[in-house]
Structures are given as structure tokens and as C-alpha cells.
Motif scaffolding. Structure first.
Motif, PDB file in Angstrom:
ATOM      1  N   ALA A   1      -3.335  16.224  -9.102  1.00  0.00           N
ATOM      2  CA  ALA A   1      -4.920  15.612  -8.946  1.00  0.00           C
ATOM      3  C   ALA A   1      -5.215  16.831  -8.851  1.00  0.00           C
ATOM      4  O   ALA A   1      -6.578  17.082  -8.489  1.00  0.00           O
ATOM      5  CB  ALA A   1      -4.858  14.771  -7.513  1.00  0.00           C
ATOM      6  N   LEU A   2      -3.732  18.238  -8.543  1.00  0.00           N
ATOM      7  CA  LEU A   2      -5.272  19.472  -8.353  1.00  0.00           C
ATOM      8  C   LEU A   2      -6.354  19.970  -9.581  1.00  0.00           C
ATOM      9  O   LEU A   2      -6.135  19.683 -10.398  1.00  0.00           O
ATOM     10  CB  LEU A   2      -4.426  20.270  -8.498  1.00  0.00           C
TER      11      LEU A   2
ATOM     12  N   TRP B   1       4.476  13.775  -3.673  1.00  0.00           N
ATOM     13  CA  TRP B   1       4.332  15.451  -3.600  1.00  0.00           C
ATOM     14  C   TRP B   1       3.279  15.232  -5.249  1.00  0.00           C
ATOM     15  O   TRP B   1       2.748  16.031  -5.893  1.00  0.00           O
ATOM     16  CB  TRP B   1       4.689  16.095  -3.419  1.00  0.00           C
TER      17      TRP B   1
ATOM     18  N   LYS C   1       0.575  -1.165   0.120  1.00  0.00           N
ATOM     19  CA  LYS C   1      -0.626  -0.238  -0.198  1.00  0.00           C
ATOM     20  C   LYS C   1       1.088   1.198  -0.642  1.00  0.00           C
ATOM     21  O   LYS C   1       1.625   1.768   0.764  1.00  0.00           O
ATOM     22  CB  LYS C   1      -0.664  -0.164   1.127  1.00  0.00           C
ATOM     23  N   LYS C   2       0.813   1.946  -0.900  1.00  0.00           N
ATOM     24  CA  LYS C   2       1.824   2.674  -1.375  1.00  0.00           C
ATOM     25  C   LYS C   2       0.995   4.185  -0.690  1.00  0.00           C
ATOM     26  O   LYS C   2       0.202   4.549  -0.858  1.00  0.00           O
ATOM     27  CB  LYS C   2       2.107   3.085  -2.914  1.00  0.00           C
ATOM     28  N   SER C   3       1.385   5.188  -0.477  1.00  0.00           N
ATOM     29  CA  SER C   3       1.168   6.718   0.270  1.00  0.00           C
ATOM     30  C   SER C   3       1.475   7.428  -1.268  1.00  0.00           C
ATOM     31  O   SER C   3       1.850   7.391  -1.692  1.00  0.00           O
ATOM     32  CB  SER C   3       1.663   7.292   1.306  1.00  0.00           C
ATOM     33  N   PRO C   4       0.325   8.436  -1.049  1.00  0.00           N
ATOM     34  CA  PRO C   4       0.691   9.602  -2.688  1.00  0.00           C
ATOM     35  C   PRO C   4       1.789   9.953  -2.455  1.00  0.00           C
ATOM     36  O   PRO C   4       2.171  10.604  -1.443  1.00  0.00           O
ATOM     37  CB  PRO C   4      -1.260  10.133  -2.988  1.00  0.00           C
TER      38      PRO C   4
ATOM     39  N   HIS D   1       1.986  13.338  -6.630  1.00  0.00           N
ATOM     40  CA  HIS D   1       0.093  12.684  -6.970  1.00  0.00           C
ATOM     41  C   HIS D   1      -0.639  13.692  -6.649  1.00  0.00           C
ATOM     42  O   HIS D   1      -1.215  13.817  -7.346  1.00  0.00           O
ATOM     43  CB  HIS D   1      -0.061  11.571  -5.958  1.00  0.00           C
ATOM     44  N   TYR D   2       0.035  14.707  -5.251  1.00  0.00           N
ATOM     45  CA  TYR D   2      -1.093  15.163  -4.973  1.00  0.00           C
ATOM     46  C   TYR D   2      -1.076  17.039  -6.203  1.00  0.00           C
ATOM     47  O   TYR D   2      -1.861  17.353  -6.290  1.00  0.00           O
ATOM     48  CB  TYR D   2      -0.125  16.483  -3.703  1.00  0.00           C
TER      49      TYR D   2
ATOM     50  N   GLU E   1      -8.048  24.965  -7.936  1.00  0.00           N
ATOM     51  CA  GLU E   1      -7.976  24.441  -6.151  1.00  0.00           C
ATOM     52  C   GLU E   1      -6.715  24.731  -6.091  1.00  0.00           C
ATOM     53  O   GLU E   1      -5.484  25.404  -6.644  1.00  0.00           O
ATOM     54  CB  GLU E   1      -8.138  22.373  -6.794  1.00  0.00           C
ATOM     55  N   SER E   2      -6.411  24.583  -4.659  1.00  0.00           N
ATOM     56  CA  SER E   2      -5.257  24.621  -3.940  1.00  0.00           C
ATOM     57  C   SER E   2      -5.525  24.023  -2.389  1.00  0.00           C
ATOM     58  O   SER E   2      -6.048  23.050  -2.284  1.00  0.00           O
ATOM     59  CB  SER E   2      -5.056  26.156  -4.003  1.00  0.00           C
ATOM     60  N   PHE E   3      -3.702  23.464  -2.461  1.00  0.00           N
ATOM     61  CA  PHE E   3      -3.354  22.928  -1.148  1.00  0.00           C
ATOM     62  C   PHE E   3      -2.411  23.433  -0.321  1.00  0.00           C
ATOM     63  O   PHE E   3      -1.364  24.554  -1.169  1.00  0.00           O
ATOM     64  CB  PHE E   3      -3.182  21.435  -1.012  1.00  0.00           C
ATOM     65  N   THR E   4      -2.039  23.815   0.875  1.00  0.00           N
ATOM     66  CA  THR E   4      -1.020  23.812   1.614  1.00  0.00           C
ATOM     67  C   THR E   4       0.002  22.968   2.194  1.00  0.00           C
ATOM     68  O   THR E   4      -0.849  21.716   2.313  1.00  0.00           O
ATOM     69  CB  THR E   4      -1.219  24.431   3.447  1.00  0.00           C
ATOM     70  N   ALA E   5       1.065  23.113   2.010  1.00  0.00           N
ATOM     71  CA  ALA E   5       1.647  22.190   3.195  1.00  0.00           C
ATOM     72  C   ALA E   5       2.495  23.222   3.819  1.00  0.00           C
ATOM     73  O   ALA E   5       2.967  24.219   3.646  1.00  0.00           O
ATOM     74  CB  ALA E   5       2.789  21.212   1.792  1.00  0.00           C
ATOM     75  N   ASP E   6       3.290  21.971   4.797  1.00  0.00           N
ATOM     76  CA  ASP E   6       4.501  23.333   5.306  1.00  0.00           C
ATOM     77  C   ASP E   6       5.900  23.092   4.945  1.00  0.00           C
ATOM     78  O   ASP E   6       6.330  23.422   3.132  1.00  0.00           O
ATOM     79  CB  ASP E   6       5.718  21.915   6.378  1.00  0.00           C
TER      80      ASP E   6
END
Lengths: 159, 80
Positions: free
Chosen positions: B19-20, B13, B8-11, B15-16, B24-29
Motif C-alpha cells: 500500500a505504500l 505486512w 474480519k482479517k487484519s492487514p 498489505h502494508y 511514503e514510509s512506515f516504521t515497524a519494530d
């Protein structure tokens, strides 16, 4: 140079809960306080939090962590991570960091880069079920973006 | 005997960012900036040459955040 944030409650009157060896403590006003000695006002804030977050109460009930005292279990799971944001701020407001995702929701979060139709095909469920899982996750976390949901889950080691 | 292992692989960056949707937007540290910016200008640009992204810095609860926003795709040029 950026200095790291101090643990809340270390030098102020905010509250930071943490769990250790299945016990619950908090840091408040520079002191570490054991669960049994939590003051009444602190317990009242937690009770109020439970009343306004029935979905979290239900999720905590589902978690297979053995606690004889439900309030202790709730604090342990909902607030028990030291994260730099006070669990009870100076104004009495609360910040919880517990996201209760089901196994299926975690499967969906791992596939965030696919379309909902592709996720449905991959997991042998309908697209409507996928959409319903996204909606439930948005509602329970307050995050309105599926990528942000996956990033949050990833930061917490859930996916 | 062959063994089947369910990995099971995690998504990631990539991927993220991929997928936008537009707008749309997202925040990261913010400390992820050295990872995310080169991804946008290389891997994502190669994969989706018409896509445009904007990164910006904002203040979060617990420090600076990097906001990644997908802009409208580049319009196809009508030079021919």
C-alpha cells in the motif's frame, strides 16, 4: 545483548499509570500508589491533559466502561497500559497511548491495503467519507500516515 | 444449513508494504526485520517487479525501528 527497558517510575521519579481489576494505580519513585493517594501535582497534570485533549475526553465519555469517577476512567483508558514510555516524564510532559477509533474507522483500517475508492465501494460509503475518516484518525492520533495508523492499531490489538 | 460467517482479517505486512505510495514510509519494530526484508525481496518483487524499497534502522522511543520507504519505480529499459 539488549536489555529490556525498566517500567518507568520503578527507579526514577517518572510516572507510569496502570489499571488492574477496574482500579487505577501508578508507579512512581519505586512505589505503587493507589488512585485515592495520587498527589495533587499528578492530578493537576492529568486535568491539564484533559483540557488540551478534548477529543480524548469525548472519546472516553463514549467508552462503555463503568467508572463512577471520570478522571479515574480517563487515566484507565488513556494511560492505563504499561508500555515502557513514562506517562508523565521527568520534565512533566505526558505521553498517552489511547487511540479512540470508531467501529467504522476500524473497518477502514482493516482495508488499508485498498485504495480509498475501493474501501468506499467495499463499505458502501462515499470516497469523501473515507477521506474524512482518515483525516479524523490522523488528527486524533498525531500519526500522518495511514499505514502507520493501521500498524499502530494492529500493535494494540484493535484490528 | 449453510452458515455465513463474517471473517474480519487484519492487514498483513505484505498489505502494508504493497500500500505504500512512492516516497511514503512506515516504521515497524526492528525485530520484524527478518519477516519484512524477505517479503520485499520475494513476494513484493514478484507482484510489483518495478517497485523499489529501502529499509533502514533508526532509534525509536522504545528501541530500534525499521523504516521501510518506497522509492521511485525502476525506469523501463529501452533496449529494443
Amino acid at each position: 545483548m539488549t536489555l529490556p527497558n525498566l517500567i518507568p517510575g520503578l527507579v526514577d521519579k517518572s510516572v507510569e499509570f496502570f489499571g488492574h481489576n477496574m482500579e487505577v494505580y501508578c508507579i512512581h519513585d519505586g512505589r505503587t500508589i493507589e488512585y485515592a493517594a495520587f498527589p495533587m501535582w499528578m492530578r493537576e497534570i492529568i486535568m491539564q491533559h484533559m483540557e488540551t485533549n478534548p477529543h480524548l475526553v469525548a472519546a472516553v465519555r463514549r467508552e462503555k466502561v463503568d467508572f463512577s469517577d471520570f478522571v479515574k476512567k480517563y487515566i484507565y483508558l488513556v494511560f492505563g497500559r504499561i508500555d515502557g514510555i513514562p506517562d508523565i516524564a521527568l520534565d512533566g510532559s505526558t505521553n498517552h497511548e489511547f487511540f479512540a477509533f470508531s467501529k467504522r474507522e476500524i473497518d477502514i483500517l482493516r482495508l488499508v491495503h485498498l485504495t480509498d475508492k475501493e474501501i468506499a465501494e467495499r463499505l458502501f460509503i462515499s470516497r469523501e467519507t473515507v477521506l474524512s475518516h482518515w483525516q479524523n484518525m490522523r488528527r486524533s492520533t498525531g500519526l500522518n500516515n495511514k499505514i502507520q495508523l493501521a500498524i499502530s492499531a494492529s500493535k494494540r490489538g484493535i484490528i | 444449513m449453510n452458515q455465513i460467517i463474517d471473517v474480519k482479517k487484519s492487514p498483513t505486512w505484505t498489505h502494508y508494504i504493497s500500500a505504500l505510495e512512492v516516497g511514503e514510509s512506515f516504521t515497524a519494530d526492528y525485530d520484524k526485520m527478518p519477516t519484512i526484508s524477505p517479503l520485499i525481496s520475494t513476494r513484493i518483487k514478484l507482484k510489483f517487479p518495478d517497485r523499489q524499497y529501502k529499509t533502514s534502522k533508526e532509534k525509536g522511543h522504545d528501541g530500534d525501528l525499521l523504516r521501510v520507504t518506497r522509492l521511485e519505480d525502476k525506469e523501463e529499459s529501452n533496449d529494443n
